[in-house]
Design a protein around this motif. Structure first.
Motif, PDB file in Angstrom:
ATOM      1  N   SER A  48       4.636   6.416 -22.670  1.00  0.00           N
ATOM      2  CA  SER A  48       3.835   7.453 -22.008  1.00  0.00           C
ATOM      3  C   SER A  48       3.173   8.382 -23.016  1.00  0.00           C
TER       4      SER A  48
ATOM      5  N   ARG B  95       3.393   7.310 -12.227  1.00  0.00           N
ATOM      6  CA  ARG B  95       4.245   7.463 -13.413  1.00  0.00           C
ATOM      7  C   ARG B  95       5.723   7.479 -13.020  1.00  0.00           C
TER       8      ARG B  95
ATOM      9  N   THR C 190      -1.469   9.575  -9.019  1.00  0.00           N
ATOM     10  CA  THR C 190      -1.232   9.291 -10.439  1.00  0.00           C
ATOM     11  C   THR C 190       0.153   9.748 -10.870  1.00  0.00           C
TER      12      THR C 190
ATOM     13  N   SER D 236      -0.006   6.873 -24.292  1.00  0.00           N
ATOM     14  CA  SER D 236      -0.871   6.270 -23.274  1.00  0.00           C
ATOM     15  C   SER D 236      -2.094   7.096 -22.891  1.00  0.00           C
TER      16      SER D 236
ATOM     17  N   ASP E  56      -4.526   5.869 -19.977  1.00  0.00           N
ATOM     18  CA  ASP E  56      -4.413   6.710 -18.784  1.00  0.00           C
ATOM     19  C   ASP E  56      -5.781   7.239 -18.350  1.00  0.00           C
TER      20      ASP E  56
ATOM     21  N   ILE F 168      -6.204  14.011 -19.763  1.00  0.00           N
ATOM     22  CA  ILE F 168      -5.877  12.801 -19.007  1.00  0.00           C
ATOM     23  C   ILE F 168      -6.515  12.831 -17.619  1.00  0.00           C
TER      24      ILE F 168
END
Length: 238
Positions: free
Chosen positions: A170, A150, A146, A173, A177, A39
């Motif tokens: 999440s 969240r 970041t 994602s 992301d 990510i």
């Protein structure tokens, strides 16, 4: 890459809320670690995941590594070739759009629920997180920014009673992301995110359902609208 201590602490606190039982902790630790590297773009598409190196790095056997990689495959973040190798997958824009559709649906209802409740005290955690996120933006600390992003959205889902749905989205994602991660360094993007977060909170606190919905839609549409530019700038990710 050296992790930001505050960002690492915030991420740990976030993950503690829905960490699996100790029986699966080794697998979960490997999964969370590799996923975070994907990510954050530390691991780029086509990067080879060498299982012996992972085992040595995490101090685990092959079994939890297999379980972790299976979870990552289910999310479409890695691709395994039988009897060969496992590599990080390219960003799947269609998957990103699908996940964002689900996220918008949930976050619209979260925001509308909070606006109807008319309880400003429920927004205090989100406002504190937003203040911290502004400081991270001033320092151009993308990792911390970041993580706080969240937590901002989680801090709204919790008083709305749907934290589990936030975690569900999440977990799906990974592709969106990574798109956001590529988009964040663009000039003005962090400022735009902060402005949108403030507008969402102000509209909720005012109990203005129309303004609340408009603010959420505006906030969640930015990255996908920028996909053509992102793909042109970073073709190696697609």
């Amino acid at each position: 890459m050296t992790a930001n201590p505050l960002s690492a602490a915030l991420t740990t606190a976030h993950e503690e809320q829905f960490r699996p039982s100790s029986q699966g902790s080794a697998s979960a630790r490997v999964y969370s670690g590799i996923r975070a590297q994907i990510i954050s773009l530390e691991l780029q598409p086509h990067s080879n995941l060498v299982r012996t190196e992972i085992a040595e790095s995490y101090g685990v056997s092959q079994s939890p590594i297999r379980e972790a990689i299976h979870r990552l495959e289910q999310e479409g973040l890695v691709v395994s070739y039988p009897q060969s190798r496992t590599v990080v997958a390219k960003i799947d824009v269609d998957h990103a759009r699908e996940t964002q559709f689900l996220r918008i649906s949930i976050e619209l209802e979260v925001a509308r629920t909070l606006a109807r409740l008319a309880r400003p005290e429920l927004l205090r955690p989100a406002r504190r997180i937003l203040a911290m996120q502004k400081m991270a933006g001033d320092d151009f600390d993308i990792d911390e920014f970041t993580t706080l992003d969240r937590l901002f959205h989680l801090s709204l889902a919790e008083p709305a009673g749907v934290a589990s749905l936030h975690h569900l989205v999440s977990s799906r994602s990974g592709h969106i992301d990574r798109l956001r991660r590529l988009n964040l360094p663009d000039p003005g993007k962090m400022v735009s995110v902060l402005q949108h977060h403030g507008e969402i909170l102000d509209a909720i606190e005012a109990g203005d359902l129309a303004a609340t919905e408009a603010a959420v839609r505006r906030h969640l549409s930015g990255t996908l609208a920028a996909v053509p530019q992102i793909m042109e700038q970073y073709p190696q990710y697609f």
